[in-house]
Every structure is written in C-alpha cells, then in structure tokens.
Design a protein around this motif. Structure first.
Motif, mmCIF file in Angstrom:
data_model
loop_
_atom_site.group_PDB
_atom_site.id
_atom_site.type_symbol
_atom_site.label_atom_id
_atom_site.label_comp_id
_atom_site.label_asym_id
_atom_site.label_seq_id
_atom_site.Cartn_x
_atom_site.Cartn_y
_atom_site.Cartn_z
ATOM 1 N N GLN A 103 0.825 -1.201 0.000
ATOM 2 C CA GLN A 103 0.000 0.000 0.000
ATOM 3 C C GLN A 103 0.867 1.261 0.000
ATOM 4 O O GLN A 103 0.536 2.249 -0.654
ATOM 5 N N GLU A 104 1.980 1.218 0.737
ATOM 6 C CA GLU A 104 2.891 2.366 0.781
ATOM 7 C C GLU A 104 3.499 2.651 -0.587
ATOM 8 O O GLU A 104 3.880 3.783 -0.890
ATOM 9 N N LYS A 105 3.599 1.624 -1.416
ATOM 10 C CA LYS A 105 4.098 1.793 -2.784
ATOM 11 C C LYS A 105 2.994 2.253 -3.736
ATOM 12 O O LYS A 105 3.199 2.330 -4.942
ATOM 13 N N ASN A 106 1.826 2.566 -3.164
ATOM 14 C CA ASN A 106 0.668 3.034 -3.932
ATOM 15 C C ASN A 106 0.190 2.008 -4.971
ATOM 16 O O ASN A 106 -0.241 2.369 -6.062
ATOM 17 N N PRO A 127 -2.662 -0.374 -5.804
ATOM 18 C CA PRO A 127 -4.046 -0.643 -5.390
ATOM 19 C C PRO A 127 -4.270 -2.127 -5.127
ATOM 20 O O PRO A 127 -3.777 -2.975 -5.872
ATOM 21 N N SER A 130 -8.222 0.866 5.117
ATOM 22 C CA SER A 130 -8.506 1.554 3.857
ATOM 23 C C SER A 130 -8.676 0.600 2.679
ATOM 24 O O SER A 130 -8.960 1.034 1.563
ATOM 25 N N GLY A 185 -7.247 6.229 -10.866
ATOM 26 C CA GLY A 185 -7.331 7.412 -10.027
ATOM 27 C C GLY A 185 -8.682 7.668 -9.413
ATOM 28 O O GLY A 185 -8.880 8.685 -8.738
ATOM 29 N N SER A 241 -12.191 6.382 -7.037
ATOM 30 C CA SER A 241 -12.400 5.797 -5.714
ATOM 31 C C SER A 241 -13.390 4.646 -5.827
ATOM 32 O O SER A 241 -14.230 4.613 -6.734
#
Length: 357
Positions: free
Chosen positions: A160-163, A165, A178, A339, A341
């Motif tokens: 998740q820290e590496k973005n 998904p 999240s 990008g 949600s």
C-alpha cells in the motif's frame, strides 16, 4: 434478500467499472434497461437513483444517464500487470471467478499473473515478498486464513505504501482499514438458508462450517441469527467445524459417521453446509448412515457451483444473481488504478432450489 433495484444497481455499477459503456460514456435508455431486466420503469429509476447518489452517473433531463469521467477506465498505452493471489486456482469455484476477472481485465489492456497460496500463511508471505520486488500495477487478493491474525499484514502495508491498489475478495483483514473488498453476504446467506428450511417444517437443523476463513464465521453467524429469528434454540451438539488442513480427516468414516449417527438419533432433519463441496461429499456418508436425501434429511449449501448437479439429488444452494466476485473486484481495481475511488461491497445471494432441500 436485496430489493431488485439494488441488485440491478450493483450489476450496472460493475459494468461501469469494467468499462462496458466507455465507448458511448452513458448507460442504455430506461426502456432498454426495462427490457433487459424485465422490470418496471420505477424499479429502473430506483436503481439509477442509487448510482447517481453514489456518484457513478449524472442524469441529464431529456438526455439520459451519463457516466462520470472518473468511472471510465482509460486504456493505458502500457500493458498493465495485475497480480491475482487466491488460495487455489483450479479447484472448486475458482476457475469461474478467475475467468470473470480475466474477461474484465483483458478488455482493459491488462495481463494477469496468477498465484495460489493453498491457504498457507508461509506461501502467502513468499508471494507478497516477490510482488514487492516486481513491477505490479494492481493486486486482487484472497486473504489466507482470514479468521486468524495474519503475520503478513506488514507486507500488505508495504504494498500500500508503494501506492499499489489492492482489492480483496472473499475475505479481508480489519487491520487494513482503507482496503477495498468484495465479499459475499455470508451472514445474510446463512440466515436465508435457515429460514428456507424452517419454512419447510424443519426444527432440528445442523450446521457444518469452516473455522479458519472468515466466510465460515459469517455463515455460522447467519445460521445462528436465522435460528433465533425462527424461534429455535441453538444446539451446540448440532454444529461442527473443520479447517483447511484437517478437512480430509473430518470427512473420514472414523470422524463424520459417529457425528451423523448422533444427529440421526437426536432427530436432526436438515444440514446447512459451508459450501457445495462439503455438501456433495457429505451425502454419501449420510447414505452410509441409512439416511436418504431429502426423504430423511435435507442438505443445503452455498455457491451454486457445478457440483450441485453432478450427483443425485441435486443440491439446493445459494447463487449470486448478478456479476460474480471476480468481475466486480476487477472493475473496482481498474477504477482505483485510474485514479478513481471505490467502496467495499457485499454481494447478495439468491436461492436455487433443487431436490436435496
């Protein structure tokens, strides 16, 4: 059971997220949707109102329902790589789930890498470590032993820290607050099966559930709620649990036959099974105990898989009336990668009655 308009809204949302309408950027007309789903205009308008409230569409008076741009997956010039991590690949319901994922992802310029953990935490850790070093654009993951604390949460957090998904299917971890998940309404399904059986006159209803995955706990909770709602006291002697490693031991003459004999003596007339696989394998043991299905005892389960029709009698089971978990999860992952949600979602059940019930 969910109202029809909510089921339609969920299916339309999955189609939007999968990019089905991206070429026209709008939904079919109300009349077309009425014909497709065989429902009234009021039902279609209720479904569209749900999508509009959630921000998936914009209704323009006299023009139609337009898809909001954030929801439309845009084709990337680069082939994107999706890691799909499930407990199994070729067993039971997984081929159909993976097929639906692949259908959605391949239409959106994505290729998939498949990994199977065999529901073992140690294997899951190796897979996640490899993914941290790989060039991955997104992950669809079925957690391992989701009913237990997972020592691999640190790796999910690093991803998740590496973005990158992540969308979870079938089970998720509450510590990853999240995270987006697509889950079966297991509690609602368990209650639905008990209510179905009590309506048939059953009072002594047993249950067999899986202990190491959160799905089993949810289905047990629904079973317990259903008994309470129908005015039947829960009897601990009519409940059995099994786990991944000891499943074959549980389904052996030495273990299951004494249990079924005891249930027979106690007047049990129905069994709620964790899934079709368990139900299908249980019926021969019931025969060994001199019990005929459904004359002496009814058997019901979850998933409405191909196993329901393999033997005789066919198994009464629950199915998803709309898109399955694979296509819904793929649609949500595409939205996140583009990008947008996405929200977690529970998929409703619908009963398919066969001879076993």
């Amino acid at each position: 059971m969910q109202p029809k308009y909510q089921i339609i809204a969920s299916e339309l949302k999955a189609n939007i997220q999968a990019g089905k309408y991206k070429n026209v950027n709008m939904l079919p007309t109300e009349h077309s949707l009425m014909d497709e789903y065989q429902v009234s205009r009021q039902t279609i308008r209720q479904a569209l109102a749900v999508l509009e409230k959630e921000g998936h569409i914009e209704k323009r008076r006299g023009s139609g329902s337009y898809i909001r741009r954030a929801e439309v997956p845009e084709t990337s010039s680069r082939l994107r790589t999706i890691a799909v991590v499930t407990t199994y690949i070729s067993d039971y319901i997984f081929p159909s789930i993976l097929r639906e994922m692949e259908n959605v992802l391949s239409r959106n310029n994505c290729m998939t890498l498949l990994f199977a953990t065999r529901n073992q935490v140690s294997v899951e850790r190796k897979v996640l470590q490899n993914l941290l070093d790989a060039r991955i654009d997104g992950i669809i993951a079925e957690g391992t032993k989701t009913a237990f604390p997972n020592p691999n949460l640190d790796l999910y957090l690093k991803l998740q820290e590496k973005n990158i998904p992540i969308v979870f299917i079938n089970g998720s971890y509450p510590q990853l607050q999240s995270a987006v998940s697509v889950l079966d309404d297991n509690e609602g399904g368990g209650q639905m099966l008990v209510e179905y059986l009590t309506a048939k006159g059953h009072k002594k209803i047993a249950g067999i559930f899986k202990s190491d995955d959160i799905q089993g706990h949810g289905r047990y909770a629904g079973y317990a709620n259903g008994l309470q709602k129908c005015g039947i006291s829960l009897d601990d002697s009519l409940i059995r649990w099994y786990n991944t490693e000891l499943r074959d031991v549980f389904l052996s003459d030495a273990v299951i036959i004494p249990v079924l004999q005891r249930w027979k003596e106690e007047g049990c007339t129905a069994i709620v099974c964790y899934n079709d696989e368990m139900a299908c394998q249980l019926i021969p043991f019931l025969t060994k105990c001199g019990l005929s299905v459904p004359e002496d005892i009814s058997v019901v389960s979850f998933d409405n898989s191909h196993l329901c029709n393999i033997g005789s009698p066919g198994i009464t089971s629950l199915k998803h009336p709309g898109p399955n978990v694979g296509s819904v999860a793929a649609g949500k992952l595409l939205t996140l990668m583009n990008g947008g949600s996405a929200d977690s979602e529970l998929l409703p059940w619908e009963l398919v009655e066969r001879a076993s019930g």
